[in-house]
Write a protein that holds these residues in place. Structure first.
Motif, mmCIF file in Angstrom:
data_model
loop_
_atom_site.group_PDB
_atom_site.id
_atom_site.type_symbol
_atom_site.label_atom_id
_atom_site.label_comp_id
_atom_site.label_asym_id
_atom_site.label_seq_id
_atom_site.Cartn_x
_atom_site.Cartn_y
_atom_site.Cartn_z
ATOM 1 N N ASN A 32 68.708 19.438 48.267
ATOM 2 C CA ASN A 32 69.756 18.934 47.383
ATOM 3 C C ASN A 32 71.131 19.455 47.829
ATOM 4 O OD1 ASN A 32 71.304 18.075 45.236
ATOM 5 N ND2 ASN A 32 70.466 19.526 43.774
ATOM 6 N N PRO A 33 72.056 18.556 48.241
ATOM 7 C CA PRO A 33 73.372 19.000 48.712
ATOM 8 C C PRO A 33 74.427 19.062 47.608
ATOM 9 C CG PRO A 33 73.143 16.670 49.156
ATOM 10 C CD PRO A 33 71.874 17.089 48.433
ATOM 11 N N TYR A 34 74.038 18.732 46.369
ATOM 12 C CA TYR A 34 75.019 18.610 45.295
ATOM 13 C C TYR A 34 75.052 19.846 44.397
ATOM 14 C CZ TYR A 34 74.634 13.752 46.770
ATOM 15 O OH TYR A 34 74.602 12.600 47.512
ATOM 16 N N THR A 35 76.236 20.113 43.862
ATOM 17 C CA THR A 35 76.433 21.196 42.896
ATOM 18 C C THR A 35 77.040 20.541 41.667
ATOM 19 O OG1 THR A 35 76.948 22.611 44.783
ATOM 20 C CG2 THR A 35 77.384 23.506 42.602
ATOM 21 N N SER A 36 76.203 20.190 40.705
ATOM 22 C CA SER A 36 76.634 19.229 39.683
ATOM 23 C C SER A 36 76.680 19.762 38.252
ATOM 24 C CB SER A 36 75.703 18.006 39.719
ATOM 25 O OG SER A 36 74.357 18.384 39.499
ATOM 26 N N SER A 37 76.575 21.065 38.061
ATOM 27 C CA SER A 37 76.666 21.605 36.701
ATOM 28 C C SER A 37 77.419 22.924 36.715
ATOM 29 C CB SER A 37 75.272 21.808 36.099
ATOM 30 O OG SER A 37 74.615 22.912 36.711
ATOM 31 N N TRP A 38 77.838 23.329 35.552
ATOM 32 C CA TRP A 38 78.590 24.586 35.404
ATOM 33 C C TRP A 38 77.802 25.760 35.987
ATOM 34 C CZ3 TRP A 38 83.197 25.420 32.223
ATOM 35 C CH2 TRP A 38 83.559 26.763 32.137
ATOM 36 N N ASP A 39 76.537 25.876 35.600
ATOM 37 C CA ASP A 39 75.717 26.998 36.061
ATOM 38 C C ASP A 39 75.524 26.970 37.572
ATOM 39 O OD1 ASP A 39 75.488 27.930 33.495
ATOM 40 O OD2 ASP A 39 73.521 27.039 33.127
#
Length: 494
Positions: A32-39
């Protein structure tokens, strides 16, 4: 017949191992290359600069998880992907303790089948493929369970040090697994009861346990600068986390029955065990019916293995904690309950005579999970999250904009969004702040709009819908659907 049985066992073992390898390779192929949440942003930032005050990551720091990510970061440039790869590699090691635990109750072939079914559980796999501490925590949890059984079976009391060390590893990765420390207390109880250790020995082992926990806890205190500062930071975070946005039972708007239903059926069964697959949930319900029928049919009750009693106790403690103290909007908090339930089902199902119907359904279940895993992993690794799609949309708008968000700003900062965006919580602040951006297009996310409505403000005639963005709810339960609104104030809506 003997050859046929050997062939069946060999095929079952080979199929189980092949399924596990396919899932593992798919995880690495579709990182997974995405960083999609606050945490996720909190964790990713901590890989390059660990700073609790700056919420890199947020309290309690998850130091051993970040340490693992830092090591992988030596070979992988992107910090988010480094954390995900650490999860994948560490969780792959859990096949050993899952198999060894199963082997205490099942034959070798059915132990491999159980390990493959548990390992390939779809929701767990897609959560492991995210830069979150849950993946590594699950791996540590399995090793912790194995160490408890290992120490339980040994007469040499020195082996108690192993689960004490594993508990420190697990809590250093994810402190919310603290309820599972009841396993150590249960182990102490059995050892004292069986006179394997004395009460004096018990004091020594308690001190060893404290020392193991201090290994990562003292490091956190040092990183913060002082014990007082660390305590103040912890109190500030926990107060906000459980009262302002954490979703614990005190702040929940739903009834206890609704919460229990969502937690048990929605999170644990439908999302967690089934991965929102009708085929998976039907097979598991059938397996559960078979187990209940067998239990009712039994003439005499055999004494339960003390380790199973321990697992039931640990499950119950974490169930209560997850129900009352965790955010039920995030199903990932029930991951250990999911794998424990699947483990219970496998042990009870395969420990008795297994018919061809049950074996066939188990193989179908495994095949379906693997097929679903590959599809979900590919989607998670290649399809943009809703917040990325929103960012791309706004970036292409040929006009100056200001975007007001709830929590999305944390992600937008991380991916270097090219436009102005701000996080807010109150309508009054919005009215005041937006005056500084006259002449710009003012955009609001649906979370902001819902927040304003909750605060009692009518937005009739003041907003118009601009666009909607969607992604898979399994990957991001909170921000899988984002609707963008334009603020038109008191202007007429056309």
């Amino acid at each position: 017949m003997k050859l046929s049985n050997q062939l069946k066992k060999g095929l079952l073992i080979g199929l189980s191992i092949a399924a596990t390898i396919i899932v593992f390779l798919s995880q690495l192929l579709y990182v997974n290359p995405y960083t999609s949440s606050w945490d996720q942003v909190d964790f990713s930032l901590a890989v390059t600069r660990f700073d609790l005050m700056a919420m890199q990551p947020h309290f309690p720091g998850y130091p051993l998880f970040i340490l693992g990510g830092k090591f992988i970061h030596l070979f992988v440039n992107d910090p988010s992907e480094a954390l995900t790869i650490f999860n994948i590699l560490f969780y792959s090691s859990s096949v050993f303790p899952i198999y060894k635990l199963s082997r205490n109750f099942l034959t070798s072939s059915y132990s491999w089948l159980s390990a493959a079914i548990i390992y390939s559980s779809s929701f767990c796999i897609i959560m492991i493929n995210q830069p979150m501490s849950e993946g590594a925590a699950l791996a540590a949890f399995w090793w912790y369970l194995w160490s408890l059984l290992f120490a339980l079976k040994r007469t040499n009391s020195t082996f108690i040090l192993i689960p004490l060390a594993m508990l420190s590893l697990m809590l250093g990765i994810r402190l919310s697994y603290l309820p599972f420390s009841i396993g150590i207390l249960f182990l102490f109880y059995l050892k004292v009861k069986n006179k394997t250790i004395s009460r004096v020995d018990l004091i020594y082992y308690c001190l060893f346990g404290i020392a193991f926990q201090a290994c990562w806890l003292v490091a956190l205190i040092v990183s913060e600068g002082s014990l007082i500062g660390f305590i103040k930071l912890s109190l500030a975070f926990t107060t906000g986390h459980f009262n302002d946005w954490g979703g614990a039972i005190e702040t929940s708007k739903i009834s206890f029955f609704e919460r229990l239903t969502k937690f048990s059926w929605g999170n644990i069964v439908w999302t967690g065990i089934a991965g929102k697959s009708i085929i998976t949930v039907v097979i598991f319900i059938f397996f559960l019916a078979v187990i209940l029928f067998r239990s009712h049919k039994k003439q005499e009750q055999k004494p339960k293995h003390p380790f199973m009693n321990l697992l039931y106790l640990m499950f119950s403690c974490y169930f209560v904690w997850g129900l009352l103290g965790q955010n039920i909007e995030k199903a990932r908090h029930v991951l250990p309950l999911i794998i424990l339930l699947v483990f219970f089902i496998c042990i009870n199902l395969f420990s008795k005579s297994v018919s061809y119907l049950i074996l066939g359904l188990a193989v179908i279940l495994l095949g379906h999970q693997v097929w679903k895993d590959v599809i979900l992993l590919k989607a998670e690794g290649t399809e943009s999250p809703a917040i990325y799609k929103m960012d791309e949309y706004i970036s292409k708008m040929n006009q100056p904009v200001i975007l007001y968000t709830w929590e999305e700003t944390r992600v937008l900062q991380y991916i270097n969004a090219s436009y102005t965006h701000k996080r807010l919580e109150t309508f009054d602040f919005f009215k005041s702040d937006s005056n500084y951006f006259r002449g710009r297009t003012i955009l609001l996310t649906d979370k902001v709009v819902k927040g304003f409505l909750t605060q009692g403000h009518s937005l009739d005639g003041k907003i118009i819908k601009v666009a909607s963005f969607h992604s898979n709810e399994l990957f991001d339960p909170v921000y899988h659907d984002i609707t963008l609104y334009k603020w038109v104030g008191n202007e007429a809506v056309h």
